[in-house]
Design a protein around this motif. Structure first.
Motif, PDB file in Angstrom:
ATOM      1  N   THR A  38      -7.845   4.635   4.221  1.00  0.00           N
ATOM      2  CA  THR A  38      -7.077   3.870   5.434  1.00  0.00           C
ATOM      3  C   THR A  38      -5.734   3.943   5.143  1.00  0.00           C
ATOM      4  O   THR A  38      -5.142   3.657   3.840  1.00  0.00           O
ATOM      5  CB  THR A  38      -7.456   2.353   5.138  1.00  0.00           C
ATOM      6  OG1 THR A  38      -8.943   2.231   5.428  1.00  0.00           O
ATOM      7  CG2 THR A  38      -6.685   1.487   6.419  1.00  0.00           C
ATOM      8  N   GLN A  39      -5.039   4.615   6.061  1.00  0.00           N
ATOM      9  CA  GLN A  39      -3.386   4.551   5.768  1.00  0.00           C
ATOM     10  C   GLN A  39      -2.788   3.214   6.497  1.00  0.00           C
ATOM     11  O   GLN A  39      -3.570   2.494   6.587  1.00  0.00           O
ATOM     12  CB  GLN A  39      -2.992   5.953   6.642  1.00  0.00           C
ATOM     13  CG  GLN A  39      -3.552   7.236   6.311  1.00  0.00           C
ATOM     14  CD  GLN A  39      -2.917   7.896   5.143  1.00  0.00           C
ATOM     15  OE1 GLN A  39      -3.210   8.973   4.341  1.00  0.00           O
ATOM     16  NE2 GLN A  39      -1.670   7.827   4.942  1.00  0.00           N
ATOM     17  N   GLN A  40      -1.550   3.412   6.266  1.00  0.00           N
ATOM     18  CA  GLN A  40      -0.808   2.295   6.725  1.00  0.00           C
ATOM     19  C   GLN A  40      -0.994   2.094   8.169  1.00  0.00           C
ATOM     20  O   GLN A  40      -1.428   3.159   8.844  1.00  0.00           O
ATOM     21  CB  GLN A  40       0.525   2.585   6.349  1.00  0.00           C
ATOM     22  CG  GLN A  40       1.263   3.419   7.318  1.00  0.00           C
ATOM     23  CD  GLN A  40       2.733   3.841   6.770  1.00  0.00           C
ATOM     24  OE1 GLN A  40       3.173   4.347   5.801  1.00  0.00           O
ATOM     25  NE2 GLN A  40       3.716   3.545   7.730  1.00  0.00           N
ATOM     26  N   PRO A  41      -0.952   0.972   8.845  1.00  0.00           N
ATOM     27  CA  PRO A  41      -1.143   0.709  10.121  1.00  0.00           C
ATOM     28  C   PRO A  41      -0.687   1.591  11.125  1.00  0.00           C
ATOM     29  O   PRO A  41      -1.277   2.271  11.848  1.00  0.00           O
ATOM     30  CB  PRO A  41      -0.780  -0.605  10.245  1.00  0.00           C
ATOM     31  CG  PRO A  41      -0.755  -1.268   9.166  1.00  0.00           C
ATOM     32  CD  PRO A  41      -0.131  -0.345   7.962  1.00  0.00           C
ATOM     33  N   GLU A  42       0.677   2.034  10.804  1.00  0.00           N
ATOM     34  CA  GLU A  42       1.018   2.849  12.167  1.00  0.00           C
ATOM     35  C   GLU A  42       0.386   4.466  11.946  1.00  0.00           C
ATOM     36  O   GLU A  42       0.723   5.140  12.975  1.00  0.00           O
ATOM     37  CB  GLU A  42       2.603   2.991  11.669  1.00  0.00           C
ATOM     38  CG  GLU A  42       3.467   1.881  11.780  1.00  0.00           C
ATOM     39  CD  GLU A  42       3.581   1.153  10.510  1.00  0.00           C
ATOM     40  OE1 GLU A  42       4.451   0.267  10.195  1.00  0.00           O
ATOM     41  OE2 GLU A  42       2.782   1.392   9.598  1.00  0.00           O
ATOM     42  N   LEU A  43      -0.324   4.665  10.995  1.00  0.00           N
ATOM     43  CA  LEU A  43      -0.693   6.353  10.874  1.00  0.00           C
ATOM     44  C   LEU A  43      -2.255   6.048  10.948  1.00  0.00           C
ATOM     45  O   LEU A  43      -2.850   7.289  10.940  1.00  0.00           O
ATOM     46  CB  LEU A  43      -0.214   6.839   9.402  1.00  0.00           C
ATOM     47  CG  LEU A  43       1.074   6.685   8.914  1.00  0.00           C
ATOM     48  CD1 LEU A  43       1.334   7.353   7.705  1.00  0.00           C
ATOM     49  CD2 LEU A  43       1.996   7.703  10.179  1.00  0.00           C
ATOM     50  N   VAL A  44      -2.896   5.058  10.800  1.00  0.00           N
ATOM     51  CA  VAL A  44      -4.378   5.009  10.913  1.00  0.00           C
ATOM     52  C   VAL A  44      -5.294   5.612  12.094  1.00  0.00           C
ATOM     53  O   VAL A  44      -5.960   6.490  11.777  1.00  0.00           O
ATOM     54  CB  VAL A  44      -4.813   3.529  10.878  1.00  0.00           C
ATOM     55  CG1 VAL A  44      -6.403   3.508  11.258  1.00  0.00           C
ATOM     56  CG2 VAL A  44      -4.395   2.587   9.685  1.00  0.00           C
ATOM     57  N   THR A  45      -4.524   5.644  13.370  1.00  0.00           N
ATOM     58  CA  THR A  45      -5.087   6.308  14.031  1.00  0.00           C
ATOM     59  C   THR A  45      -5.069   7.760  14.568  1.00  0.00           C
ATOM     60  O   THR A  45      -6.073   8.288  14.450  1.00  0.00           O
ATOM     61  CB  THR A  45      -4.794   5.609  15.547  1.00  0.00           C
ATOM     62  OG1 THR A  45      -4.933   4.405  15.812  1.00  0.00           O
ATOM     63  CG2 THR A  45      -5.464   6.087  16.970  1.00  0.00           C
ATOM     64  N   ALA A  46      -3.797   8.062  14.306  1.00  0.00           N
ATOM     65  CA  ALA A  46      -3.546   9.656  14.069  1.00  0.00           C
ATOM     66  C   ALA A  46      -4.408  10.217  13.031  1.00  0.00           C
ATOM     67  O   ALA A  46      -5.037  11.464  13.015  1.00  0.00           O
ATOM     68  CB  ALA A  46      -2.172   9.660  13.716  1.00  0.00           C
ATOM     69  N   HIS A  47      -4.400   9.788  11.801  1.00  0.00           N
ATOM     70  CA  HIS A  47      -5.112  10.358  10.764  1.00  0.00           C
ATOM     71  C   HIS A  47      -6.734  10.158  11.132  1.00  0.00           C
ATOM     72  O   HIS A  47      -7.402  11.223  10.414  1.00  0.00           O
ATOM     73  CB  HIS A  47      -4.648   9.643   9.270  1.00  0.00           C
ATOM     74  CG  HIS A  47      -3.462   9.890   8.736  1.00  0.00           C
ATOM     75  ND1 HIS A  47      -2.596   9.672   9.079  1.00  0.00           N
ATOM     76  CD2 HIS A  47      -3.411  10.856   7.626  1.00  0.00           C
ATOM     77  CE1 HIS A  47      -1.422  10.497   8.642  1.00  0.00           C
ATOM     78  NE2 HIS A  47      -1.814  11.049   7.307  1.00  0.00           N
ATOM     79  N   LYS A  48      -6.963   9.313  11.736  1.00  0.00           N
ATOM     80  CA  LYS A  48      -8.525   9.132  11.784  1.00  0.00           C
ATOM     81  C   LYS A  48      -8.957  10.391  12.787  1.00  0.00           C
ATOM     82  O   LYS A  48     -10.003  10.887  12.655  1.00  0.00           O
ATOM     83  CB  LYS A  48      -8.933   7.945  12.364  1.00  0.00           C
ATOM     84  CG  LYS A  48     -10.489   7.804  12.656  1.00  0.00           C
ATOM     85  CD  LYS A  48     -10.863   6.399  13.049  1.00  0.00           C
ATOM     86  CE  LYS A  48     -12.099   6.186  13.250  1.00  0.00           C
ATOM     87  NZ  LYS A  48     -12.779   4.858  13.640  1.00  0.00           N
ATOM     88  N   SER A  72      -9.957  10.768   8.613  1.00  0.00           N
ATOM     89  CA  SER A  72      -9.742   9.658   7.417  1.00  0.00           C
ATOM     90  C   SER A  72     -10.365  10.374   6.079  1.00  0.00           C
ATOM     91  O   SER A  72     -10.759   9.542   5.084  1.00  0.00           O
ATOM     92  CB  SER A  72     -10.216   8.230   7.719  1.00  0.00           C
ATOM     93  OG  SER A  72      -9.677   7.795   8.900  1.00  0.00           O
ATOM     94  N   ARG A  73     -10.429  11.733   5.962  1.00  0.00           N
ATOM     95  CA  ARG A  73     -11.079  12.388   4.872  1.00  0.00           C
ATOM     96  C   ARG A  73      -9.822  12.359   3.750  1.00  0.00           C
ATOM     97  O   ARG A  73     -10.418  12.452   2.292  1.00  0.00           O
ATOM     98  CB  ARG A  73     -11.321  13.812   5.034  1.00  0.00           C
ATOM     99  CG  ARG A  73     -12.524  13.939   6.183  1.00  0.00           C
ATOM    100  CD  ARG A  73     -13.046  15.156   6.139  1.00  0.00           C
ATOM    101  NE  ARG A  73     -11.996  16.446   6.055  1.00  0.00           N
ATOM    102  CZ  ARG A  73     -11.369  16.825   7.308  1.00  0.00           C
ATOM    103  NH1 ARG A  73     -11.818  16.349   8.533  1.00  0.00           N
ATOM    104  NH2 ARG A  73     -10.606  17.802   7.284  1.00  0.00           N
ATOM    105  N   PHE A  74      -8.700  12.117   3.913  1.00  0.00           N
ATOM    106  CA  PHE A  74      -7.446  12.272   2.832  1.00  0.00           C
ATOM    107  C   PHE A  74      -6.894  10.848   2.908  1.00  0.00           C
ATOM    108  O   PHE A  74      -6.428  10.493   4.094  1.00  0.00           O
ATOM    109  CB  PHE A  74      -6.752  13.311   2.873  1.00  0.00           C
ATOM    110  CG  PHE A  74      -7.368  14.513   3.808  1.00  0.00           C
ATOM    111  CD1 PHE A  74      -8.272  15.273   2.744  1.00  0.00           C
ATOM    112  CD2 PHE A  74      -7.033  15.264   4.683  1.00  0.00           C
ATOM    113  CE1 PHE A  74      -8.987  16.287   3.345  1.00  0.00           C
ATOM    114  CE2 PHE A  74      -7.615  16.133   5.390  1.00  0.00           C
ATOM    115  CZ  PHE A  74      -8.505  16.908   4.548  1.00  0.00           C
ATOM    116  N   LEU A  75      -6.149  10.618   1.693  1.00  0.00           N
ATOM    117  CA  LEU A  75      -5.015   9.642   1.695  1.00  0.00           C
ATOM    118  C   LEU A  75      -3.816  10.434   1.546  1.00  0.00           C
ATOM    119  O   LEU A  75      -3.758  11.437   0.668  1.00  0.00           O
ATOM    120  CB  LEU A  75      -5.071   8.728   0.508  1.00  0.00           C
ATOM    121  CG  LEU A  75      -4.063   7.467   0.296  1.00  0.00           C
ATOM    122  CD1 LEU A  75      -4.546   6.798   1.518  1.00  0.00           C
ATOM    123  CD2 LEU A  75      -4.565   6.780  -0.851  1.00  0.00           C
ATOM    124  N   CYS A  76      -2.846  10.479   2.647  1.00  0.00           N
ATOM    125  CA  CYS A  76      -1.820  11.313   2.691  1.00  0.00           C
ATOM    126  C   CYS A  76      -0.448  10.916   2.411  1.00  0.00           C
ATOM    127  O   CYS A  76      -0.148   9.551   2.664  1.00  0.00           O
ATOM    128  CB  CYS A  76      -1.808  11.953   4.077  1.00  0.00           C
ATOM    129  SG  CYS A  76      -3.213  13.130   4.431  1.00  0.00           S
TER     130      CYS A  76
END
Length: 820
Positions: free
Chosen positions: A208-218, A223-227
């Motif tokens: 889970t990334q920070q809230p602003e990035l969750v949707t785009a990274h998913k 969501s395979r990486f923590l970026c």
């Protein structure tokens, strides 16, 4: 010429009156009392007191604070031209200027006398720095994630020094904080009390990334990486921190933890112009580990405890496992940062994504498609964390260092309580505890047991009481012989330790005192050399340079982010501080001339700072000694930390930098301006540059006295902008004129010429450094009574070629440092 001759007369007048002589000027002898009676009695005499001010009762020399305040009022009115009023007898301009100078001299003489400690150190308590370091060493605790002094009131400073005894006051509020801090540090020293079992944690996708990035990274990566997408100090925090949100509760115990990371460096060799994506392609990506605590706020944003605990270089290619170990306090979780990443990631992701969509004839619909597009195809450099393993706490030895420091080699038992209390109190008081003190402490411990506390808890309560005792909170500076100034060997050890370490004496220094060897022969010099070689000496370089060079204030007026974004993007503040500290350490360790502070042909920088200075390319991000291609940067006046702390974050001022130079390089601070005088004269119409504005300001005779001294010491630094970059023109495109003429008639064309003038006054600069060292080392101001010994130290420094370590050793062996 008229202004110059008037200013010279004023300087002569001030010098004369400072030494208690009758002042002479070209208008004759100034009788302050008679002058005030003639021009002021009608409005401020026995019959009428306009503004509730009466001047006819004033007597000089000044004897009390009320008279000094009233004198300041008179000076203010004279400078403004409001006294005497227009309807009264006119006051000749030269008489007015001479009267201002005489009153200023009287006021300075009074304040010097009022602030004098008679050449003795006032009872001095530990300041915040010293308290932190002392409890760290006394209890053997780790303070990377814990500040016991965080709630202490801010220290007052004198001449920028935070360890001067007569202003280190103690309030009721501070006493309450001492109680809380003592409780916290003792409990921390014994936590965990029992050796905890080693635990393991493993974290894998989905991340889970920070809230602003969750949707785009998913959508982009499932969501395979923590970026990590950008370096720290971003204004948007767009992938700046990578916390393990599944581990937000943190570790269960204080201790050392192993961290294994499966890391991938992605798109280091990107296709974008360096002006947009500002990373160094010649270096690998660097991942940093920093602590985080959910109690301090969001884990994906900056937090107060942000020290880099570990660094990992990530090679290109397929994901690889990396292992490191870090200390974590209970409740803290590791977070990850991209140490040398780009800045402004949000804008980069947005603009590049929109460009890619436009090339395909698509719009940003629904909103957020541009971020997804950039993550998939934008080829922006970023770090991918595929998997995380944590194991701990791991103690190489049990009991841990903190418990061994307090209890010694044997475990606690009630029978050992007297021994443990005596040992701890002796180390805490920094001298042998007396039998009477020990008796009182044992009575307290027994009383705690009688009230129902277990023996171990009673011991901890007694340790806490010791940490609240005056003998711990105040430095013991007793004299060897009553009525004589020379300190005892115990007090000399304390002074030396707090001078070089800002902390308590160690076992070796204590042994030298017990053996009676500390002050015999070369022992004091040998101990000093040993202590300077110890890592704890970093406290000297930080504390002394923060005080002498005002570096404590660096960042207090933060540079404007829009104009000086590089200050934040490259995290320049710690690099600036490190340059000056390492430069000073190099002079000390190599015993080079302290005149290198004025000018040198080298400095100590890393690759980022070298590029910022425009120096030839260098390899690696570690700091190293580099030769300077020209003398602009040589010495303190070319170092970015000094140039930034002497600016206001928006623009430069020759006045501010000139005052700093007078105070800290030449040791001759100008008097402060009257409170109600504008920094610059309001009538500056037609002045296009700061030099022209100041020229108009100096046309005001009352301002000319000081500004003819101040301004020429600031003009040579005008080629450096508010964060220390070299410039030839102002933002207005006006060319910079860095030439000037000092009050004594010496002229220069630029910074190199100015430094040549400074080097001609080597004794003067050596005196400044020596007096600053003595002030820092003794915790008191230097006074007229110290002048003969300071003169001797300057001569000794000159004989040794002004070598810095030799000069410091002369200071340490000086009667001033060894006396109360």
């Amino acid at each position: 010429m008229a202004i110059r001759s008037t200013g010279a007369a004023l300087i002569t007048l001030i010098v004369a009156t400072t030494f208690g002589q009758v002042a002479q000027s070209d208008t004759g002898i100034i009788d302050v009392t008679a002058t005030l009676q003639r021009y002021c009695n009608d409005c401020h005499g026995p019959e009428k007191q306009k503004g509730e001010r009466r001047f006819d009762t004033l007597r000089y020399p000044l004897q009390d604070h009320d008279s000094a305040i009233l004198t300041q009022d008179i000076i203010d009115q004279l400078v403004q031209g409001d006294m005497p009023p227009k309807k009264a007898d006119p006051l000749a301009e030269k008489t007015r200027l001479n009267l201002i100078a005489r009153l200023n001299a009287e006021k300075r003489r009074f304040h010097e006398t009022a602030n004098s400690t008679g050449g003795e150190v006032v009872l001095r308590r530990l300041n915040q720095r010293e308290y932190r370091n002392t409890v760290r060493d006394l209890l053997g605790i780790n303070l990377q994630m814990f500040d016991p002094a965080i709630r202490f009131p801010r220290e007052q400073t004198v001449e920028h020094f935070d360890n001067v005894g007569d202003v280190l006051t103690t309030s009721g509020y501070l006493l309450e904080q001492y109680l809380d801090a003592a409780d916290q540090v003792v409990e921390k020293a014994f936590s965990p009390l029992e050796n905890p079992s080693v635990q393991s944690w493993r974290f894998t996708a989905p991340f889970t990334q920070q809230p602003e990035l969750v949707t785009a990274h998913k959508k982009a990566f499932d969501s395979r990486f923590l970026c990590l997408h950008e370096t720290i100090n971003s204004d948007r925090h767009w992938g700046e921190y990578a916390p393990i949100l599944k581990f937000s509760e943190g570790v269960p115990h204080h201790g050392r933890y192993e961290i294994e990371l499966l890391l991938e460096a992605k798109d280091r060799d990107h296709p974008h112009p360096s002006s947009r994506v500002d990373i160094d392609k010649d270096e690998p990506m660097w991942l940093g580990v920093v602590p985080g605590n959910a109690a301090f706020g969001e884990l994906h944003e900056p937090q107060p405890m942000n020290e880099v605990l570990a660094k990992i270089a990530i090679p290109d290619g397929e994901p690889k496992w990396h292992k490191t170990s870090v200390w974590l306090d209970k409740g803290f979780t590791p977070r990850f940062i991209y140490l040398n990443g780009p800045s402004g990631a949000r804008n980069l992701h947005s603009s590049i994504g929109l460009k890619l969509l436009k090339a395909e004839g698509r719009g940003n619909n629904p909103f957020g498609q541009h971020y997804i597009k950039t993550l998939r195809e934008g080829k922006l450099p970023h770090i991918r964390i595929h998997e995380i393993k944590i194991r701990g706490p791991i103690f190489e030895q049990w009991p841990p260092a903190s418990q061994r420091t307090v209890l010694g080699a044997s475990p606690f038992s009630p029978e050992r309580l007297p021994e443990i209390i005596r040992s701890f109190a002796t180390r805490a008081y920094r001298r042998p505890v007396t039998d009477e003190e020990h008796k009182r402490l044992m009575a307290f411990a027994n009383q705690r047991q009688a009230s129902g506390r277990a023996p171990f808890d009673a011991m901890k309560d007694t340790l806490k009481s010791i940490l609240c005792a005056p003998a711990f909170l105040y430095l013991d500076e007793r004299t060897a012989i009553p009525g004589k100034p020379l300190l005892t060997d115990w007090s000399i050890a304390n002074r030396l330790s707090y001078f070089l370490w800002s902390s308590t004496p160690d076992a070796e220094l204590v042994k030298a005192v017990r053996d009676g060897n500390l002050t015999s022969g070369k022992a004091l010099r040998e101990q000093s050399a040993r202590m300077l070689a110890d890592p704890k000496a970093e406290a000297f370089y930080e504390g002394f340079l923060d005080s002498w060079l005002t570096l404590r204030d660096l960042g207090g007026m933060p540079p404007d982010r829009q104009s000086f974004g590089i200050y934040y993007d490259k995290d320049l503040r710690p690099l600036m501080l490190k340059e000056t500290r390492l430069f000073t350490r190099h002079l000390m360790e190599e015993n080079l001339s302290l005149l290198n502070f004025l000018d040198s042909d080298f400095t100590i920088v890393n690759k980022t700072l070298a590029r910022f200075y425009g120096l030839p390319p260098m390899a690696g991000y570690e700091f190293q000694k580099v030769s300077l291609p020209n003398r602009r940067r040589g010495g303190l006046l070319g170092q970015a930390g000094i140039l930034t702390v002497t600016a206001n974050g928006i623009e430069t001022s020759p006045v501010t930098r000139g005052v700093w130079t007078l105070e800290n390089i030449l040791g001759t601070p100008p008097p402060p301006p009257p409170d109600n005088v504008e920094p610059l004269d309001p009538d500056i119409r037609g002045a296009a540059t700061i030099r022209e504005q100041l020229a108009k300001h100096r046309d005001v005779p009352a301002c000319n006295e000081c500004h003819r001294r101040i301004d020429p010491n600031g003009f040579p630094l005008e080629n450096f902008d508010p964060i220390g970059r070299w410039r030839d023109r102002y933002a207005s495109k006006k060319p910079i004129d860095a030439s000037g003429e000092l009050a004594n008639g010496d002229t220069y064309e630029d910074i190199t010429g100015f430094k040549e003038i400074l080097l001609k006054n080597e004794d003067r600069f050596a005196r400044t450094v020596i007096e600053k060292l003595l002030t820092y080392g003794t915790g008191r101001r230097m006074e007229g009574l110290d002048r003969p010994e300071v003169d001797r130290l300057v001569a000794a420094s000159r004989e040794s070629g002004f070598r810095l370590r030799d000069t410091l050793m002369h200071v340490i062996e000086s009667p001033i440092l060894r006396s109360r």
